[in-house]
Each structure stands twice: as C-alpha cells, then as structure tokens.
Motif scaffolding. Structure first.
Motif, PDB file in Angstrom:
ATOM      1  N   LEU A   1      15.555  -3.308 -14.221  1.00 33.81           N
ATOM      2  CA  LEU A   1      14.839  -4.443 -13.648  1.00 33.81           C
ATOM      3  C   LEU A   1      14.145  -4.105 -12.338  1.00 33.81           C
ATOM      4  N   PHE A   2      14.698  -3.248 -11.531  1.00 37.03           N
ATOM      5  CA  PHE A   2      14.159  -3.015 -10.193  1.00 37.03           C
ATOM      6  C   PHE A   2      13.778  -1.544 -10.037  1.00 37.03           C
ATOM      7  N   GLN A   3      12.526  -1.254 -10.340  1.00 36.79           N
ATOM      8  CA  GLN A   3      12.015   0.103 -10.231  1.00 36.79           C
ATOM      9  C   GLN A   3      10.785   0.130  -9.330  1.00 36.79           C
ATOM     10  N   THR A   4      10.648   1.225  -8.624  1.00 40.68           N
ATOM     11  CA  THR A   4       9.487   1.443  -7.762  1.00 40.68           C
ATOM     12  C   THR A   4       8.622   2.535  -8.381  1.00 40.68           C
ATOM     13  N   LEU A   5       7.333   2.284  -8.436  1.00 39.04           N
ATOM     14  CA  LEU A   5       6.405   3.255  -9.003  1.00 39.04           C
ATOM     15  C   LEU A   5       5.929   4.213  -7.921  1.00 39.04           C
ATOM     16  N   LEU A   6       6.177   5.504  -8.121  1.00 32.88           N
ATOM     17  CA  LEU A   6       5.659   6.537  -7.226  1.00 32.88           C
ATOM     18  C   LEU A   6       4.259   6.941  -7.675  1.00 32.88           C
ATOM     19  N   PRO A   7       3.472   7.528  -6.777  1.00 33.82           N
ATOM     20  CA  PRO A   7       2.133   8.004  -7.177  1.00 33.82           C
ATOM     21  C   PRO A   7       2.214   9.121  -8.203  1.00 33.82           C
ATOM     22  N   ASN A   8       1.136   9.309  -8.929  1.00 33.96           N
ATOM     23  CA  ASN A   8       1.086  10.349  -9.947  1.00 33.96           C
ATOM     24  C   ASN A   8       1.172  11.740  -9.325  1.00 33.96           C
TER      25      ASN A   8
ATOM     26  N   PRO B   1       7.344  -2.044 -13.190  1.00 37.29           N
ATOM     27  CA  PRO B   1       7.790  -1.812 -11.811  1.00 37.29           C
ATOM     28  C   PRO B   1       7.483  -3.004 -10.907  1.00 37.29           C
ATOM     29  N   TYR B   2       8.430  -3.355 -10.032  1.00 31.53           N
ATOM     30  CA  TYR B   2       8.241  -4.501  -9.146  1.00 31.53           C
ATOM     31  C   TYR B   2       7.811  -4.080  -7.743  1.00 31.53           C
ATOM     32  N   LYS B   3       7.758  -2.753  -7.494  1.00 34.55           N
ATOM     33  CA  LYS B   3       7.200  -2.202  -6.269  1.00 34.55           C
ATOM     34  C   LYS B   3       6.370  -0.980  -6.644  1.00 34.55           C
ATOM     35  N   ALA B   4       5.434  -0.639  -5.769  1.00 34.76           N
ATOM     36  CA  ALA B   4       4.612   0.545  -6.000  1.00 34.76           C
ATOM     37  C   ALA B   4       4.223   1.157  -4.660  1.00 34.76           C
ATOM     38  N   VAL B   5       4.125   2.484  -4.631  1.00 36.36           N
ATOM     39  CA  VAL B   5       3.710   3.194  -3.426  1.00 36.36           C
ATOM     40  C   VAL B   5       2.215   3.478  -3.508  1.00 36.36           C
ATOM     41  N   ASP B   6       1.486   2.987  -2.526  1.00 40.49           N
ATOM     42  CA  ASP B   6       0.073   3.307  -2.377  1.00 40.49           C
ATOM     43  C   ASP B   6      -0.021   4.497  -1.430  1.00 40.49           C
ATOM     44  N   ALA B   7      -0.276   5.682  -1.989  1.00 44.32           N
ATOM     45  CA  ALA B   7      -0.297   6.897  -1.165  1.00 44.32           C
ATOM     46  C   ALA B   7      -1.554   7.004  -0.322  1.00 44.32           C
ATOM     47  N   GLU B   8      -2.552   6.151  -0.578  1.00 45.11           N
ATOM     48  CA  GLU B   8      -3.826   6.227   0.133  1.00 45.11           C
ATOM     49  C   GLU B   8      -4.088   4.943   0.914  1.00 45.11           C
ATOM     50  N   GLY B   9      -3.036   4.239   1.299  1.00 42.76           N
ATOM     51  CA  GLY B   9      -3.216   2.989   2.024  1.00 42.76           C
ATOM     52  C   GLY B   9      -3.843   3.212   3.398  1.00 42.76           C
TER      53      GLY B   9
ATOM     54  N   GLU C   1      -7.404   3.457  -4.390  1.00 44.77           N
ATOM     55  CA  GLU C   1      -7.720   3.165  -5.793  1.00 44.77           C
ATOM     56  C   GLU C   1      -6.692   3.735  -6.761  1.00 44.77           C
ATOM     57  N   GLN C   2      -5.991   4.816  -6.371  1.00 48.24           N
ATOM     58  CA  GLN C   2      -5.139   5.517  -7.314  1.00 48.24           C
ATOM     59  C   GLN C   2      -3.957   4.678  -7.771  1.00 48.24           C
ATOM     60  N   VAL C   3      -3.423   3.804  -6.907  1.00 48.81           N
ATOM     61  CA  VAL C   3      -2.232   3.038  -7.269  1.00 48.81           C
ATOM     62  C   VAL C   3      -2.503   2.133  -8.463  1.00 48.81           C
ATOM     63  N   GLU C   4      -3.707   1.595  -8.597  1.00 45.13           N
ATOM     64  CA  GLU C   4      -4.029   0.745  -9.748  1.00 45.13           C
ATOM     65  C   GLU C   4      -4.078   1.571 -11.028  1.00 45.13           C
ATOM     66  N   THR C   5      -4.631   2.791 -10.932  1.00 46.72           N
ATOM     67  CA  THR C   5      -4.655   3.679 -12.091  1.00 46.72           C
ATOM     68  C   THR C   5      -3.242   4.081 -12.502  1.00 46.72           C
ATOM     69  N   ASP C   6      -2.404   4.416 -11.525  1.00 46.70           N
ATOM     70  CA  ASP C   6      -1.021   4.810 -11.818  1.00 46.70           C
ATOM     71  C   ASP C   6      -0.251   3.671 -12.470  1.00 46.70           C
TER      72      ASP C   6
ATOM     73  N   THR D   1      -2.912  -4.200 -16.189  1.00 41.46           N
ATOM     74  CA  THR D   1      -3.639  -3.703 -15.022  1.00 41.46           C
ATOM     75  C   THR D   1      -3.008  -4.253 -13.751  1.00 41.46           C
ATOM     76  N   LEU D   2      -3.416  -3.699 -12.612  1.00 40.33           N
ATOM     77  CA  LEU D   2      -2.905  -4.130 -11.316  1.00 40.33           C
ATOM     78  C   LEU D   2      -4.078  -4.394 -10.387  1.00 40.33           C
ATOM     79  N   GLU D   3      -4.048  -5.530  -9.730  1.00 37.09           N
ATOM     80  CA  GLU D   3      -5.040  -5.867  -8.709  1.00 37.09           C
ATOM     81  C   GLU D   3      -4.318  -5.947  -7.372  1.00 37.09           C
ATOM     82  N   VAL D   4      -4.664  -5.047  -6.440  1.00 34.45           N
ATOM     83  CA  VAL D   4      -4.018  -5.011  -5.128  1.00 34.45           C
ATOM     84  C   VAL D   4      -4.906  -5.725  -4.115  1.00 34.45           C
TER      85      VAL D   4
END
Length: 359
Positions: A127-134, A199-207, A255-260, A280-283
């Motif tokens: 249930l609680f996973q964080t998405l890391l960048p590709n 995933p309920y969290k995601a890392v934006d590596a290019e924030g 932009e990469q976090v939406e693709t990931d 899809t994801l809209e940030v």
C-alpha cells in the motif's frame, strides 16, 4: 543513513563561506574542514537509506584581498572528500555595496529499499510505496546571487535570489480506494486494491526551487581580525555567524517524474493481468509565500597578532535550517495528481575547525 543537504538554500556546503565586510588592511586566507550531517524531519522525508549524497566532508579555501580598499574581492572554493570542487563563490565590494555570486553542484544516487522502488519494481499489493527515479544517479545544481550593503560594521543586508535543482519528494493522489478482503494474489485477508496499488509518493530528481527574498549575513571572523589589526591585542571568545534569507519560493517540477510514474503504473497493471491500464501523473507547480533558511555557525575563536601577520583559529558547530510552506498553483489531469509537500523542512549540523591568517 547518510545525506548531503541539497536544498541549496539548502545547506552549509553551499552557504557557509565567510565573507569579509570590514576594513582589513591585509590579505586574508582561511582553511576550514567540516564534517556535515544533514537530517530531514518532516512529512516529505525520503524513505530511509533511499538517497545518498556523494560527500559529507568538505574543505573550504578562501582568499580575500585587503578590504580597506575602495574595491575588494573575495573568492572561495568548496571541495568535497575527493577534492573535487562542489562550489565556487565570489564577493565584490565597492565602498560598502556588495555583490555575491556562487555556483555549485549536487551529486548523489538512489538505492532501492522495501519501501522505495525503481520504476517497474513496484509490488501491486504494497500500500505505501515511494517511486524512485529511473536513473539511479543524479546531478543537481545550486546558484545564488545577492546584492547588499554593509551595515553596523559586521553585517550585510540586502536582497537575494537562490535556485536549486535537486531531488524533492512529492505526495501523490492516486484516486484509488482500497478494500479489505481476501486477496487472491497473496492468499491473505488484507487491505488491497484489486487492480494493483500505485505509488503514493514519488521522487522528482529534477525539482527546481527558486527563492527570492530579504538576505542578511553576519561575519564575526572578519570583525575579529579587523579589531586585532586596529588594537594590536589578541581577541578570543564565543562567536555566532548567520546567513539568513526569507521570502517567496517557487517550485517547478521536472519532466522525468511523470514519465517514470507512467512506466511504474503500467508495470503494476500488467502484473495483475491488466496491461495497458497504467495511469499518467500530473505534477502541480507550487508557490511558498513564506520560505526561510538559516545557515549558522557557533563556537570559540582565538585571533592574535604574530609579528606583521594576524593568525586565527576556531572550532565549533555549523548547520542549516530550511522551512517551506508551499501551496499548489494547480493540479489537473486524467490520472494521478502530484504536488510537493505543503510543509517541508530540513536541517543539519556539522563540526568544523578553521585556520586563518592575514598578512
């Protein structure tokens, strides 16, 4: 768990250079060694052991021309443990009007854990996973530009602009309603989603976070050297230095976090027999009307004359505190929606020693 703060107004590694603002009729050279330990303490904390910055040991080398001249300059270099330059900073002073400019890098890598996963490795029943960048490694940047004026002999007051590109953590609204019952995939009675959990969290590596605001700097080291030069007597005692900026911050997602996220949710859908039904994801972009950062140093210093030179030594603790209060500007899309955490903060501390000589 080892971190290097990346919220370069982020961190001591990008903000703790001692900049001269006093009338010293000598050249000043300083050497400082710091062991830094950043700590994240908020809802936006990265999962334990999921992110590692490349260095937490830094050497700072600084040269200052005589500040009693109408024009003076100071240049600083910050080296990491591998003796590679992480930041360059320059200060220009025209009769009390000061310009500061700096440019640095932020490098590190991501590590997969039970909670944090790379795209395609999500567990559809977790249930609680964080998405890391590709990409497992990242390289961000930090830059600062300040315009200020010397006031009260030991401080600079003015306006500052800081930009950082570095990993930030996003909160994701997946619009999925979990249910309790028998899960045929695991053979357990549990909370789960029949179509697989996103995933309920995601890392934006290019924030990107840009901060505009009031900037204040206190510099007790230069003040002590100036006093010893004037009086010819030793100077010792506790000191407190500070670099403060308060104002407005703007977050722009990469932009990469939406693709990931699209790749990760498609892998989840395919693993439960529903290929082609990922989302899809809209940030959302976001604005913080109250962002503050404090970079401080405190400890004990001794400055004394030696023949025609002045020598100083100090030891103490330095650190940083950074607080944001973001509100999303918009978030709309056909799939999941993401936003930077509304309230976020990070802080850190480091032990340092410094040697300085004016000649």
């Amino acid at each position: 768990m080892k971190y290097l703060p990346v919220f370069l107004p982020l961190c001591v590694s990008f903000c703790s250079m001692s900049l001269t603002s006093h009338a010293l009729d000598k050249q000043l050279v300083t050497y400082k060694q710091t062991q830094y330990t950043p700590i994240f303490d908020n809802d936006g904390v990265f999962p334990k052991d999921s992110i590692d910055f490349n260095s937490s040991t830094f050497t700072e080398l600084t040269y200052s021309s005589p500040s009693e001249k109408e024009f003076s300059v100071e240049v600083s270099a910050l080296l990491n443990a591998d003796n590679e330059v992480d930041q360059l900073k320059a200060l220009f002073n025209w009769g009390g009007t000061v310009i500061v400019a700096s440019q640095g890098t932020i490098e590190g890598s991501f590590e997969q854990t039970d909670e944090a996963r790379f795209p395609g490795n999500q567990d559809p029943d977790e249930l609680f996973q964080t998405l890391l960048p590709n990409e497992a490694s990242f390289e961000g940047e930090s830059s600062f530009l300040g315009l200020g004026w010397e006031m009260y002999g030991d401080r600079i007051v003015g306006l500052g602009y800081q930009k950082t590109v570095s990993p930030v953590l996003l909160s994701i609204d997946t619009f999925q309603s979990y249910e309790f019952g028998f899960n045929n995939r695991t053979g357990e009675f549990e909370n789960y989603h029949p179509e697989g959990t996103y995933p309920y969290k995601a890392v934006d590596a290019e924030g990107t976070i840009e901060t505009y605001g009031l900037w204040v700097r206190l510099d007790p080291l230069s003040k002590a050297f100036e006093k010893v030069e004037r009086t010819g007597q030793s100077e010792s005692g506790f000191f407190f230095s500070a670099d403060v900026m308060t104002g407005i911050a703007v977050y722009t997602p990469g932009e990469q976090v939406e693709t990931d996220y699209a790749e990760a949710t498609e892998a989840v859908a395919a693993s439960v027999g529903r290929p082609g039904e990922g989302t899809t994801l809209e940030v959302a972009e976001a604005t913080s009307l109250l962002t503050s950062r404090l970079v401080y140093g405190t400890g004990y210093q001794v400055v004394f004359p030696v023949s025609s030179a002045i020598v100083g030594a100090s030891i103490g603790v330095e650190g940083s505190l950074h607080v944001n209060l973001f509100e999303s500007d918009y978030a709309s899309g056909s799939g999941a929606e993401g936003e930077i955490f509304t309230e976020s903060s990070n802080f850190g501390y480091g032990f340092f020693f410094r040697l300085a000589v004016a000649y």
